[in-house]
Design a protein around this motif. Structure first.
Motif, PDB file in Angstrom:
ATOM      1  N   ASP A   1       0.824  -1.205   0.000  1.00  0.00           N
ATOM      2  CA  ASP A   1       0.000   0.000   0.000  1.00  0.00           C
ATOM      3  C   ASP A   1       0.865   1.265   0.000  1.00  0.00           C
ATOM      4  N   ILE A   2       0.268   2.361  -0.449  1.00  0.00           N
ATOM      5  CA  ILE A   2       0.933   3.655  -0.495  1.00  0.00           C
ATOM      6  C   ILE A   2       0.171   4.604   0.422  1.00  0.00           C
ATOM      7  N   THR A   3       0.893   5.307   1.297  1.00  0.00           N
ATOM      8  CA  THR A   3       0.273   6.257   2.216  1.00  0.00           C
ATOM      9  C   THR A   3       0.623   7.683   1.805  1.00  0.00           C
ATOM     10  N   ILE A   4      -0.398   8.502   1.589  1.00  0.00           N
ATOM     11  CA  ILE A   4      -0.141   9.940   1.412  1.00  0.00           C
ATOM     12  C   ILE A   4       0.290  10.514   2.760  1.00  0.00           C
ATOM     13  N   VAL A   5       1.374  11.266   2.773  1.00  0.00           N
ATOM     14  CA  VAL A   5       1.816  11.951   3.991  1.00  0.00           C
ATOM     15  C   VAL A   5       1.762  13.455   3.726  1.00  0.00           C
ATOM     16  N   SER A   6       1.162  14.173   4.673  1.00  0.00           N
ATOM     17  CA  SER A   6       1.002  15.609   4.483  1.00  0.00           C
ATOM     18  C   SER A   6       0.924  16.296   5.839  1.00  0.00           C
ATOM     19  N   GLN A   7       0.820  17.613   5.797  1.00  0.00           N
ATOM     20  CA  GLN A   7       0.749  18.432   7.008  1.00  0.00           C
ATOM     21  C   GLN A   7      -0.070  19.690   6.693  1.00  0.00           C
ATOM     22  N   LEU A   8      -0.671  20.265   7.727  1.00  0.00           N
ATOM     23  CA  LEU A   8      -1.523  21.433   7.523  1.00  0.00           C
ATOM     24  C   LEU A   8      -1.856  22.061   8.860  1.00  0.00           C
ATOM     25  N   ASP A   9      -2.397  23.283   8.821  1.00  0.00           N
ATOM     26  CA  ASP A   9      -3.044  23.811  10.003  1.00  0.00           C
ATOM     27  C   ASP A   9      -4.553  23.723   9.779  1.00  0.00           C
ATOM     28  N   ILE A  10      -5.321  24.074  10.762  1.00  0.00           N
ATOM     29  CA  ILE A  10      -6.760  23.810  10.715  1.00  0.00           C
ATOM     30  C   ILE A  10      -7.451  24.583   9.586  1.00  0.00           C
ATOM     31  N   THR A  11      -6.854  25.688   9.140  1.00  0.00           N
ATOM     32  CA  THR A  11      -7.484  26.494   8.093  1.00  0.00           C
ATOM     33  C   THR A  11      -7.469  25.806   6.740  1.00  0.00           C
ATOM     34  N   ARG A  12      -6.646  24.755   6.579  1.00  0.00           N
ATOM     35  CA  ARG A  12      -6.537  24.060   5.286  1.00  0.00           C
ATOM     36  C   ARG A  12      -7.241  22.699   5.277  1.00  0.00           C
ATOM     37  N   PHE A  13      -7.989  22.382   6.308  1.00  0.00           N
ATOM     38  CA  PHE A  13      -8.521  21.021   6.416  1.00  0.00           C
ATOM     39  C   PHE A  13      -9.526  20.704   5.319  1.00  0.00           C
TER      40      PHE A  13
ATOM     41  N   ALA B   1      -3.573  26.754  18.875  1.00  0.00           N
ATOM     42  CA  ALA B   1      -4.380  27.211  20.008  1.00  0.00           C
ATOM     43  C   ALA B   1      -5.437  26.155  20.320  1.00  0.00           C
ATOM     44  N   ASP B   2      -6.042  26.258  21.498  1.00  0.00           N
ATOM     45  CA  ASP B   2      -7.072  25.293  21.910  1.00  0.00           C
ATOM     46  C   ASP B   2      -8.261  25.315  20.955  1.00  0.00           C
ATOM     47  N   GLU B   3      -8.519  26.488  20.375  1.00  0.00           N
ATOM     48  CA  GLU B   3      -9.650  26.592  19.446  1.00  0.00           C
ATOM     49  C   GLU B   3      -9.478  25.669  18.240  1.00  0.00           C
ATOM     50  N   ASP B   4      -8.225  25.403  17.867  1.00  0.00           N
ATOM     51  CA  ASP B   4      -7.972  24.517  16.731  1.00  0.00           C
ATOM     52  C   ASP B   4      -8.520  23.116  16.985  1.00  0.00           C
ATOM     53  N   LEU B   5      -8.368  22.647  18.206  1.00  0.00           N
ATOM     54  CA  LEU B   5      -8.862  21.302  18.541  1.00  0.00           C
ATOM     55  C   LEU B   5     -10.387  21.251  18.529  1.00  0.00           C
ATOM     56  N   VAL B   6     -11.015  22.322  18.959  1.00  0.00           N
ATOM     57  CA  VAL B   6     -12.478  22.377  18.928  1.00  0.00           C
ATOM     58  C   VAL B   6     -12.966  22.270  17.487  1.00  0.00           C
ATOM     59  N   LYS B   7     -12.344  23.025  16.583  1.00  0.00           N
ATOM     60  CA  LYS B   7     -12.725  22.985  15.166  1.00  0.00           C
ATOM     61  C   LYS B   7     -12.433  21.621  14.557  1.00  0.00           C
ATOM     62  N   LEU B   8     -11.261  21.059  14.924  1.00  0.00           N
ATOM     63  CA  LEU B   8     -10.889  19.754  14.378  1.00  0.00           C
ATOM     64  C   LEU B   8     -11.893  18.682  14.764  1.00  0.00           C
ATOM     65  N   ASN B   9     -12.303  18.672  16.007  1.00  0.00           N
ATOM     66  CA  ASN B   9     -13.274  17.674  16.458  1.00  0.00           C
ATOM     67  C   ASN B   9     -14.601  17.799  15.709  1.00  0.00           C
ATOM     68  N   GLU B  10     -15.020  19.021  15.444  1.00  0.00           N
ATOM     69  CA  GLU B  10     -16.257  19.238  14.694  1.00  0.00           C
ATOM     70  C   GLU B  10     -16.132  18.694  13.272  1.00  0.00           C
ATOM     71  N   ILE B  11     -14.975  18.955  12.635  1.00  0.00           N
ATOM     72  CA  ILE B  11     -14.751  18.501  11.257  1.00  0.00           C
ATOM     73  C   ILE B  11     -14.731  16.979  11.191  1.00  0.00           C
ATOM     74  N   ILE B  12     -14.058  16.348  12.146  1.00  0.00           N
ATOM     75  CA  ILE B  12     -13.982  14.881  12.156  1.00  0.00           C
ATOM     76  C   ILE B  12     -15.372  14.276  12.316  1.00  0.00           C
ATOM     77  N   GLU B  13     -16.152  14.864  13.191  1.00  0.00           N
ATOM     78  CA  GLU B  13     -17.496  14.344  13.448  1.00  0.00           C
ATOM     79  C   GLU B  13     -18.369  14.434  12.198  1.00  0.00           C
ATOM     80  N   LEU B  14     -18.220  15.499  11.414  1.00  0.00           N
ATOM     81  CA  LEU B  14     -19.063  15.721  10.239  1.00  0.00           C
ATOM     82  C   LEU B  14     -18.569  14.991   8.985  1.00  0.00           C
ATOM     83  N   ASN B  15     -17.339  14.474   8.995  1.00  0.00           N
ATOM     84  CA  ASN B  15     -16.752  13.910   7.772  1.00  0.00           C
ATOM     85  C   ASN B  15     -16.132  12.541   8.001  1.00  0.00           C
ATOM     86  N   GLN B  16     -16.743  11.734   8.833  1.00  0.00           N
ATOM     87  CA  GLN B  16     -16.184  10.428   9.166  1.00  0.00           C
ATOM     88  C   GLN B  16     -16.055   9.519   7.952  1.00  0.00           C
TER      89      GLN B  16
END
Length: 603
Positions: A300-312, A334-349
């Motif tokens: 298998d091939i894994t895409i590896v990348s990096q970003l901040d929350i504004t590019r999710f 910042a802590d706000e990034d984790l709040v946004k990340l959790n929301e995105i994960i929940e909506l795009n599982q």
């Protein structure tokens, strides 16, 4: 009986006093011996040319530029007068707002372990100020013998900025080459017999507790600054104590100063090198969100990348078309990034079912986005042996994962020493608001290329970065084909995760991928291009971390050169000397046969 006890007690007291005096005597002898062995062997002040242990090669430029490397992209001139003195003329070019030279110096024999004390490193420069309005800078960077590098966020400690603001200039600068030559030549002819009148001196000292593999000495002037560098020196001594930190700058001399006036030395006594300790790492949280999809580690091939929350949102667009694994690092500021990340994960599982998300927390005071360090984390935490480095602003064509797996399984060469390149394109108008524009097949993309709606990535702004992919051949090819490395090549591709990692000192924006491709090429890796899969860039506004000041640019370029120097030291030690080091270079203006134009002053 009582007398015997008193006698023994007195003997014990005398023995204690005798032992105390012996210890004090031995300590005094030790201090005297250490002082004799470590005391300075030269007295100050001393003329630069009288240093008996100058470690810089070709310090007076008598051998043109042998040993020196170009720290910018300016067209330097080398002037020689009738007294066999050489002068390198520094003037900022059109591309970069500084001009300078640098030289790495091997210190393994000069900084052998001596138990305690410091290594005192002093860089001295003689120069003639012509029309400097900003800074002339001396800088020293290096690597310790336990292979620790300097922090990229403490650069001011490793440099001396001599601030200049002349009430008058020797002449007005002009970037036209022929005008520059004429004016400098006229100045040197007119003042050849009294040139000492115009020479200023700068001295920068810094300390290291650790023995050093090498240091790199930089001399450069900033925008609107021009100077003639006439002589240089690097001296390293072992001393028991550091001098007190201080800094004093003097205005360099100019035309109306009397003949018998000698320039004072602008001087800085700095502190210690601050090395990055190996055990000090960024706070990370692996597998913050873990994929439960099945995978094959070897195929298998894994895409590896990096970003901040504004590019999710861009990662989600990529995940929609890629059916393989994804290992992505989210830079948490910042802590706000984790709040946004959790929301995105929940909506795009559903879209993130194949994605492993890791967290990397911002270090307090961190100024540059740590792009290469984040890439390395994503690679290290990938589940498959082969990884595909992709910036999150790219979307890969449908079916690419299975095509790549199939092609690599039938590859006749050694896949572990190969980078498999995926051709990258840009498409007019393609953004997060127009994702339906993405071409479904190679033929669809070629139609857009013929209509000039699509083209190779950076074709008009930095063609050299991807030109080696050979897009003309890609358009007609139906099988894997090999390409030759070219200077400044930065492809996106698949490689084995055991490959040399990205250099983490390259943070912010610039040289981050170029350095990696350059280094694996010099280790004899091959480059093959897939004929069908492609990737297209999602246009976006510039991010804050990609905005760079002149100071940021200077730091990025010096980190790039430090990367080359460290790589040469580790993997090409036979070339780690002034005469051969330029062979290891990825820049066309810094090839091993680069020489300054010599201009002889007429008699």
């Amino acid at each position: 009986m009582k007398k015997i006890l008193i006698f023994r007690f007195n003997n014990l007291q005398q023995f204690k006093y005798l032992f105390k005096y012996i210890v004090i005597l031995l300590l005094v002898i030790f201090i005297v011996v250490v002082y004799i062995k470590t005391r300075p062997t030269t007295k100050y002040p001393i003329k630069l040319t009288e240093y008996p242990t100058n470690l810089l090669y070709n310090s007076d430029f008598k051998e043109n530029t042998v040993g020196w490397r170009d720290f910018s992209r300016s067209k330097y001139k080398l002037f020689k007068d009738n007294y066999n003195r050489s002068y390198v003329y520094l003037i900022d070019g059109y591309f970069l707002e500084w001009a300078g030279l640098f030289q790495p110096v091997d210190l393994r024999n000069q900084t052998k372990f001596k138990g305690f004390g410091y290594y005192e490193i002093t860089l001295d420069v003689d120069y003639i100020n012509l029309s400097i309005k900003n800074n002339l800078t001396l800088a020293i960077k290096g690597m310790s013998q336990d292979y620790q590098t300097l922090s990229i966020y403490d650069t001011d400690s490793y440099q001396f900025d001599i601030k200049h603001s002349l009430p008058e200039s020797l002449f007005q600068t002009d970037k036209r080459s022929n005008v520059v030559v004429y004016k400098v030549r006229r100045f040197l002819v007119a003042n050849e017999d009294q040139i000492d009148k115009f020479i200023s001196k700068a001295s920068f000292t810094i300390y290291s507790k650790k023995p050093l593999n090498y240091v790199t000495c930089y001399i450069y002037s900033e925008a609107n600054a021009t100077a003639l560098i006439t002589n240089t020196s690097l001296v390293v001594k072992h001393v028991p104590f550091r001098q007190k930190e201080m800094e004093e700058s003097y205005q360099p001399r100019f035309n109306n100063m009397p003949k018998n006036t000698f320039a004072k030395v602008s001087k800085k006594i700095g502190g210690e090198f601050k090395f990055i300790e190996k055990e000090v790492t960024r706070a990370i949280e692996p597998f913050y969100k873990k994929s439960l999809s099945q995978f094959d580690q070897w195929t298998d091939i894994t895409i590896v990348s990096q970003l901040d929350i504004t590019r999710f949102d861009r990662l989600l667009e990529c995940a929609k078309l890629w059916d393989g694994l994804i290992s992505v690092v989210v830079y948490v500021k910042a802590d706000e990034d984790l709040v946004k990340l959790n929301e995105i994960i929940e909506l795009n599982q559903e879209f993130l079912k194949n994605t492993d998300i890791h967290l990397a927390y911002k270090i307090p005071g961190e100024r540059y986005y740590p792009i290469n360090e984040l890439r390395n984390i994503a690679i290290d935490l990938s589940k498959s042996d082969f990884v595909f480095t992709v910036d999150v602003d790219f979307v890969i064509s449908p079916g690419a994962h299975e095509y790549i797996k199939s092609s690599m399984s039938g590859f006749n060469g050694d896949p572990v020493s190969t980078m498999f390149v995926v051709a990258a394109f840009e498409l007019d108008g393609y953004s997060m608001n127009t994702t339906n524009m993405f071409p479904k097949t190679k033929n669809d993309l070629l139609d857009l290329v013929k209509q000039d709606h699509a083209r190779s990535i950076h074709k008009y702004i930095s063609k050299i970065a991807h030109d080696a992919t050979n897009y003309d051949k890609w358009e007609t090819s139906d099988s894997l084909y090999q390409v030759e490395y070219q200077s400044e090549y930065e492809p996106y591709g698949i490689f084995h995760k055991s490959i040399l990692l990205y250099d983490p000192r390259l943070a912010g924006y610039g040289w981050d991928k170029v350095s990696h491709t350059f280094q694996i090429n010099s280790l004899d890796f091959n480059f093959y291009v897939f004929p069908d899969p492609f990737m297209i860039h999602l246009s976006h506004p510039s991010t804050s971390w990609s905005s760079r000041t002149t100071k940021d640019m200077i730091n990025i370029w010096s980190n790039w050169y430090e990367s080359i120097t460290e790589f040469t030291f580790k993997y090409h030690q036979n070339l780690f000397n002034p005469q051969k080091m330029k062979i290891i270079s990825a820049l066309s203006h810094d090839v091993h046969d680069f020489r300054l134009e010599e201009i002889q002053i007429p008699k």
